[in-house]
Design an enzyme around this catalytic site. Structure first.
Site, PDB file in Angstrom:
ATOM      1  N   TYR A 140      -3.880  19.905  37.633  1.00  0.00           N
ATOM      2  CA  TYR A 140      -4.263  20.760  38.762  1.00  0.00           C
ATOM      3  C   TYR A 140      -4.490  22.194  38.298  1.00  0.00           C
ATOM      4  O   TYR A 140      -5.499  22.816  38.636  1.00  0.00           O
ATOM      5  CB  TYR A 140      -3.180  20.712  39.832  1.00  0.00           C
ATOM      6  CG  TYR A 140      -3.406  21.643  40.995  1.00  0.00           C
ATOM      7  CD1 TYR A 140      -4.240  21.282  42.050  1.00  0.00           C
ATOM      8  CD2 TYR A 140      -2.769  22.889  41.049  1.00  0.00           C
ATOM      9  CE1 TYR A 140      -4.438  22.138  43.132  1.00  0.00           C
ATOM     10  CE2 TYR A 140      -2.970  23.751  42.118  1.00  0.00           C
ATOM     11  CZ  TYR A 140      -3.803  23.370  43.154  1.00  0.00           C
ATOM     12  OH  TYR A 140      -4.007  24.227  44.209  1.00  0.00           O
TER      13      TYR A 140
ATOM     14  N   LYS B 110      -8.065  24.343  38.384  1.00  0.00           N
ATOM     15  CA  LYS B 110      -8.224  25.597  39.108  1.00  0.00           C
ATOM     16  C   LYS B 110      -8.576  26.752  38.160  1.00  0.00           C
ATOM     17  O   LYS B 110      -9.359  27.645  38.523  1.00  0.00           O
ATOM     18  CB  LYS B 110      -6.959  25.920  39.894  1.00  0.00           C
ATOM     19  CG  LYS B 110      -6.715  24.983  41.066  1.00  0.00           C
ATOM     20  CD  LYS B 110      -7.868  24.998  42.067  1.00  0.00           C
ATOM     21  CE  LYS B 110      -7.575  24.173  43.300  1.00  0.00           C
ATOM     22  NZ  LYS B 110      -8.709  24.184  44.267  1.00  0.00           N
TER      23      LYS B 110
END
Length: 231
Positions: free
Chosen positions: A143, A147
């Protein structure tokens, strides 16, 4: 009538954005895995089995058809999802792959849409995350990596030669959004430190409608304390 393309228009944040822009009489096109009945039009995305090129090319063409040759005033990518896991987790690789598809691939497609269907003065907003800006994310490596890639994409797109002439390309970096899913997963959390969806939607609307100025290439962190959000 001004128009906006919302990638992730059926998610919690996307739904709030669609409703707000419709309230202000914008033409709204939603992109997601299902139809958003509140939007004027919807592009339904096939599952992740398609290649990025095939998926992006088809979506961009559909957007062009729905805009009927006109250009959008804003392209907002709020698609995504959270996955945890460190390198030893059994789901590490699958979660990392999903994070890349949900955050990076959608942002790349949004950029492609903007390059072909956004007005020269239009707004392109992509969604990053505060933890990925602050450093490593050992408990959610995939994750955080996804990002961080979105943050890099914002910086690259804002530079000369990126293929998008707009001087209004930004990233929004929420800390924690106040969504039904987050409340269900963390029922004992301090909700006063979570950013309301309507607050994010209002910010994007004010940028898109030129009520507020935004800095090209900037990553805007959204931090909420005691139910007050600072940007």
């Amino acid at each position: 009538m001004p128009s906006v393309v919302v990638y992730g228009g059926c998610g919690a944040l996307g739904t709030s954005i669609v409703k707000l822009f419709k309230k202000h009489a914008w033409k709204v096109v939603s992109i997601d895995f299902s139809i958003n009945p509140d939007a004027d039009d919807s592009v339904v995305v096939p599952d992740h089995s398609q290649t990025l090129n095939d998926q992006g090319t088809r979506i961009s063409a559909d957007i062009g058809d729905l805009l009927s040759g006109s250009k959008a005033d804003a392209v907002l990518c709020v698609a995504g999802g959270w996955q945890g896991g460190n390198a030893a987790s059994s789901s590490f690789l699958s979660n990392a792959e999903l994070s890349l598809k949900q955050s990076v691939n959608t942002s790349l497609i949004a950029a492609h849409i903007a390059a072909h269907h956004l007005k020269p003065s239009g707004l392109l907003a992509l969604t990053g995350a505060v933890p990925a800006q602050q450093g490593g994310t050992p408990g959610m490596i995939g994750y955080g990596m996804a990002k961080a890639a979105v943050h890099h994409l914002v910086a690259s797109l804002a530079m000369d030669g990126s293929g998008i002439p707009s001087p209004r390309i930004v990233g929004i970096l929420p800390q924690t959004l106040d969504t039904p899913g987050n409340r269900s997963a963390m029922p004992k959390a301090d909700f006063s430190s979570w950013t309301p969806l309507d607050t994010v939607a209002e910010l994007l609307y004010n940028w898109a409608s030129d009520c507020y100025a935004c800095e090209n290439g900037h990553l805007y962190t959204l931090i909420t304390k005691n139910s007050v959000t600072s940007v």
